[in-house]
Design an enzyme around this catalytic site. Structure first.
Site, PDB file in Angstrom:
ATOM      1  N   TYR A 227       0.823  -1.219   0.000  1.00 49.45           N
ATOM      2  CA  TYR A 227       0.000   0.000   0.000  1.00 49.45           C
ATOM      3  C   TYR A 227       0.854   1.266   0.000  1.00 49.45           C
ATOM      4  O   TYR A 227       0.308   2.368   0.068  1.00 49.45           O
ATOM      5  CB  TYR A 227      -0.900   0.078   1.238  1.00 49.45           C
ATOM      6  CG  TYR A 227      -1.658  -1.172   1.602  1.00 49.45           C
ATOM      7  CD1 TYR A 227      -2.621  -1.706   0.746  1.00 49.45           C
ATOM      8  CD2 TYR A 227      -1.431  -1.805   2.816  1.00 49.45           C
ATOM      9  CE1 TYR A 227      -3.322  -2.838   1.107  1.00 49.45           C
ATOM     10  CE2 TYR A 227      -2.142  -2.937   3.176  1.00 49.45           C
ATOM     11  CZ  TYR A 227      -3.075  -3.449   2.312  1.00 49.45           C
ATOM     12  OH  TYR A 227      -3.780  -4.573   2.681  1.00 49.45           O
TER      13      TYR A 227
ATOM     14  N   CYS B 165      14.438 -10.908  -2.001  1.00 50.47           N
ATOM     15  CA  CYS B 165      14.935 -10.602  -3.353  1.00 50.47           C
ATOM     16  C   CYS B 165      13.912  -9.865  -4.201  1.00 50.47           C
ATOM     17  O   CYS B 165      13.490 -10.333  -5.261  1.00 50.47           O
ATOM     18  CB  CYS B 165      15.336 -11.896  -4.037  1.00 50.47           C
ATOM     19  SG  CYS B 165      13.970 -13.050  -4.078  1.00 50.47           S
TER      20      CYS B 165
ATOM     21  N   TYR C 189      -2.584  -5.766  11.061  1.00 49.72           N
ATOM     22  CA  TYR C 189      -2.235  -6.186   9.699  1.00 49.72           C
ATOM     23  C   TYR C 189      -0.707  -6.289   9.522  1.00 49.72           C
ATOM     24  O   TYR C 189      -0.164  -5.945   8.479  1.00 49.72           O
ATOM     25  CB  TYR C 189      -2.878  -5.240   8.669  1.00 49.72           C
ATOM     26  CG  TYR C 189      -4.357  -5.118   8.886  1.00 49.72           C
ATOM     27  CD1 TYR C 189      -5.186  -6.207   8.625  1.00 49.72           C
ATOM     28  CD2 TYR C 189      -4.939  -3.965   9.412  1.00 49.72           C
ATOM     29  CE1 TYR C 189      -6.563  -6.127   8.865  1.00 49.72           C
ATOM     30  CE2 TYR C 189      -6.301  -3.886   9.655  1.00 49.72           C
ATOM     31  CZ  TYR C 189      -7.102  -4.962   9.382  1.00 49.72           C
ATOM     32  OH  TYR C 189      -8.446  -4.889   9.615  1.00 49.72           O
TER      33      TYR C 189
HETATM   34  N1  LLP Z   1     -15.120  -5.815   9.350  1.00 54.36           N
HETATM   35  C1  LLP Z   1     -14.934  -6.237   8.085  1.00 54.36           C
HETATM   36  C2  LLP Z   1     -16.023  -6.887   7.387  1.00 54.36           C
HETATM   37  C3  LLP Z   1     -13.692  -6.042   7.464  1.00 54.36           C
HETATM   38  O1  LLP Z   1     -13.508  -6.448   6.220  1.00 54.36           O
HETATM   39  C4  LLP Z   1     -12.641  -5.402   8.177  1.00 54.36           C
HETATM   40  C5  LLP Z   1     -11.332  -5.198   7.554  1.00 54.36           C
HETATM   41  C6  LLP Z   1     -12.890  -4.990   9.500  1.00 54.36           C
HETATM   42  C7  LLP Z   1     -14.130  -5.210  10.055  1.00 54.36           C
HETATM   43  C8  LLP Z   1     -11.853  -4.319  10.325  1.00 54.36           C
HETATM   44  O2  LLP Z   1     -11.464  -3.111   9.774  1.00 54.36           O
HETATM   45  P1  LLP Z   1     -10.519  -2.101  10.584  1.00 54.36           P
HETATM   46  O3  LLP Z   1     -11.289  -1.612  11.783  1.00 54.36           O
HETATM   47  O4  LLP Z   1      -9.301  -2.840  10.993  1.00 54.36           O
HETATM   48  O5  LLP Z   1     -10.223  -1.034   9.615  1.00 54.36           O
HETATM   49  N2  LLP Z   1      -4.687  -5.118   5.204  1.00 54.36           N
HETATM   50  C9  LLP Z   1      -5.201  -3.759   5.191  1.00 54.36           C
HETATM   51  C10 LLP Z   1      -6.521  -3.651   5.906  1.00 54.36           C
HETATM   52  C11 LLP Z   1      -7.580  -4.547   5.331  1.00 54.36           C
HETATM   53  C12 LLP Z   1      -8.882  -4.447   6.087  1.00 54.36           C
HETATM   54  C13 LLP Z   1      -9.805  -5.554   5.691  1.00 54.36           C
HETATM   55  N3  LLP Z   1     -11.063  -5.563   6.355  1.00 54.36           N
HETATM   56  C14 LLP Z   1      -4.156  -2.843   5.805  1.00 54.36           C
HETATM   57  O6  LLP Z   1      -3.100  -3.325   6.198  1.00 54.36           O
HETATM   58  O7  LLP Z   1      -4.362  -1.630   5.860  1.00 54.36           O
END
Ligand code: LLP
Length: 417
Positions: free
Chosen positions: A319, A346, A375
Site C-alpha cells: 500500500y 529478493c 495487519y
Molecule cells: N469488518 C470487516 C467486514 C472487514 O472487512 C474489516 C477489515 C474490519 C471489520 C476491520 O477493519 P478495521 O477496523 O481494521 O479497519 N490489510 C489492510 C486492511 C484490510 C482491512 C480488511 N477488512 C491494511 O493493512 O491496511
C-alpha cells in the site's frame, strides 16, 4: 515522536510499558513483534465507554491481529469476535470465545465454513450475495438449524481511503446494493431455515473522517425502515469497522467525536449496535523490532539492510504505507541521515521505509517499526523460505512470548519427497 504512549524512552533506551525492548530481543531475537497489553485495554475501554449510552457490542475484527492471546485480551474485556474465515473461527473458539459472541464474515465463504458457523451456532452469519443466502438456507435445512443472517449492504459511499481497502463503493466486490438487499430481505418467507436478524455494512479501512460513516448509516437506516415494513425483525445494526488511526500526520476523529455524531442517528432504531473495529484497537499497540545487518550507499541513496522484511510487515510494499521508525537506542551525538530501510528479500519492493530521516545507523543497531500491531503479523509470509517472527505481549513490567519464531522443521513438516 512516538504515536503510542506505551512505547517510551528511558535514558535513551526504548521501553514497551515497563520492559526494555533489549530485554525482550535478548530472549527472542529479531525480527520480533512486541505488543502492549495496556494499549489494547485502554483502546477497548475508550471505545466501549464512548458508546455506553446505547446498546452496543464490540466484535473485535480478529483479522487485524489473530494471535490467541490478543483475541483473549479482548474477550476478557467483554468483546465478541468478528471472524472472516474458518481459520479465524477456530482461533476465536480456541481463545475461549462463546459462539454467541462470534459473527462470521466473508465475501466468499465456502459451504464448509457456513456449516461450521451453523454447527457452532454463531450469533450471526453475514451474507454478501443472494446465492449465499440460499446456500446458507440449504445447509441450515440439512443440519436442522435456523440460521441467523445479516445482509451486508454496499451503500455506495466513498470512504476516501486507499483503493485497496475501500469496500463500500458500488464498484467493490463487497455486499449487495441497497435495491438488491431489499429484494433479498423481502424473500425471507421463502427461506425455511434463514431468519434475517441483522443489517450490516463495512465501508473500508483506515477511514479518518466521520462523514462517510454518516452517509452510509443513513442509507442503511432507510433499508432498515423499509425492511421493517416487510415484517422482518432486525435486531442487530452492524456498522462494521474501519476507524482510522494515526500512522504519520493523519488527524483521525476521536472515538468520542464518532460516538457524538452517530449515537443520535442510531439511538432510535431499536437495535443492538454492532461494531467491528480492528486497527483502532491494535495498530498502535505494536512495533516490529529489526536489526541492521548492513549499511551501504550507492550513488543515489543510503540503505539500512535490516533483518525484517516485507515477509514480516507487508504494508509498506503493497500500500506504500508509512510506518514510523525509531531507534531502540538513541545516540544523541549521531547525525540524522536519509535512508531506505530494506529487507533481505529478493524484491525491490521489499522495503519498510523510503527516504526516511533517521539517526545514523550502524551494523547491529536495532530499530522499531511502529504502528505494526494491526495487519502486521497476520499478513506475514514464508516467502524466500523465511521463518515468521515471534510475537511478545508486554503487560506492565513482565512479558510473555505469545508465539515463538517458526522453526525450519515446522516449515517443512507437510512436505515429503
Ligand atoms: N469488518 C470487516 C467486514 C472487514 O472487512 C474489516 C477489515 C474490519 C471489520 C476491520 O477493519 P478495521 O477496523 O481494521 O479497519 N490489510 C489492510 C486492511 C484490510 C482491512 C480488511 N477488512 C491494511 O493493512 O491496511
Amino acid at each position: 515522536m512516538l504515536e503510542s504512549t506505551n512505547f517510551t524512552y528511558r535514558n535513551d533506551r526504548l521501553y514497551c510499558e515497563d520492559v526494555p525492548v533489549h530485554e525482550i530481543i535478548r530472549e527472542v531475537g529479531t525480527p520480533a513483534y512486541i505488543y502492549s497489553k495496556r494499549y489494547f485495554t485502554e483502546r477497548y475501554t475508550e471505545f466501549t465507554q464512548a458508546f455506553n449510552s446505547i446498546n452496543h457490542t464490540i466484535f473485535y475484527a480478529a483479522k487485524s491481529n489473530f494471535n490467541l492471546n490478543v483475541i483473549k485480551t479482548f474477550l476478557d474485556l467483554g468483546s465478541g469476535v468478528d471472524v472472516n474465515s474458518e481459520g479465524e473461527l477456530i482461533r476465536a473458539l480456541k481463545a475461549g470465545a462463546s459462539p454467541d459472541k462470534i459473527i462470521l464474515t466473508g465475501v466468499g465463504k465456502t459451504p464448509r465454513e457456513i456449516k461450521l458457523g451453523l454447527e457452532h451456532d454463531v450469533l450471526m452469519i453475514k451474507a454478501e450475495s443472494e446465492e449465499e443466502v440460499y446456500l446458507i438456507n440449504d445447509i441450515a435445512r440439512q443440519n436442522h438449524k435456523i440460521a441467523r443472517v445479516a445482509l451486508r449492504v454496499n451503500p455506495d459511499v466513498d470512504a476516501q481511503t486507499h483503493p485497496y481497502i475501500s469496500t463500500g463503493l458500488a464498484e467493490n466486490k463487497f455486499g449487495k446494493s441497497v435495491d438488491d438487499a431489499l429484494s433479498v430481505y423481502a424473500r425471507e418467507k421463502e427461506l425455511s431455515n434463514v431468519k434475517f436478524t441483522g443489517i450490516d455494512m463495512h465501508i473500508g479501512s483506515q477511514i479518518v473522517t466521520i462523514d462517510p460513516f454518516i452517509e452510509a448509516i443513513e442509507r442503511l437506516k432507510e433499508v432498515h425502515r423499509i425492511v421493517s415494513s416487510f415484517d422482518v425483525h432486525i435486531e442487530h445494526f452492524d456498522i462494521g469497522g474501519g476507524i482510522g488511526v494515526k500512522y504519520k500526520d493523519e488527524s483521525p476523529f476521536t472515538i468520542k467525536d464518532f460516538a457524538d455524531a452517530i449515537i443520535p442517528r442510531l439511538s432510535t432504531c431499536g437495535c443492538d449496535i454492532l461494531f467491528e473495529p480492528g486497527r483502532f484497537l491494535t495498530a498502535n499497540a505494536g512495533a516490529l523490532i529489526v536489526q541492521v545487518l548492513y549499511t551501504k550507499r550507492n550513488s543515489y541513496k543510503n540503505f539500512l539492510v535490516v533483518d525484517g522484511a516485507m515477509t514480516d510487515l507487508l504494508r509498506p510494499s503493497i500500500y506504500g504505507s508509512y510506518h514510523h521508525i525509531v531507534p531502540v537506542d538513541i545516540y544523541p551525538k549521531r547525525e540524522i541521515k536519509s535512508y531506505d530501510v530494506v529487507g533481505p528479500v529478493c524484491e525491490s519492493g521489499d522495503f519498510l521505509a523510503k527516504n526516511r530521516e533517521l539517526q545514523e545507523g550502524k551494523q547491529n543497531d536495532y530499530y522499531a517499526v511502529m504502528s505494526a500491531g494491526a495487519y502486521g503479523m497476520v499478513m506475514a509470509s514464508n516467502y524466500n523460505a523465511r521463518r515468521r517472527s515471534p510475537e511478545v505481549l508486554v503487560d506492565g513490567s513482565s512479558y510473555k512470548v505469545i508465539r515463538s519464531r517458526e522453526t525450519f522443521e515446522y516449515l517443512l513438516y507437510d512436505e515429503s519427497i
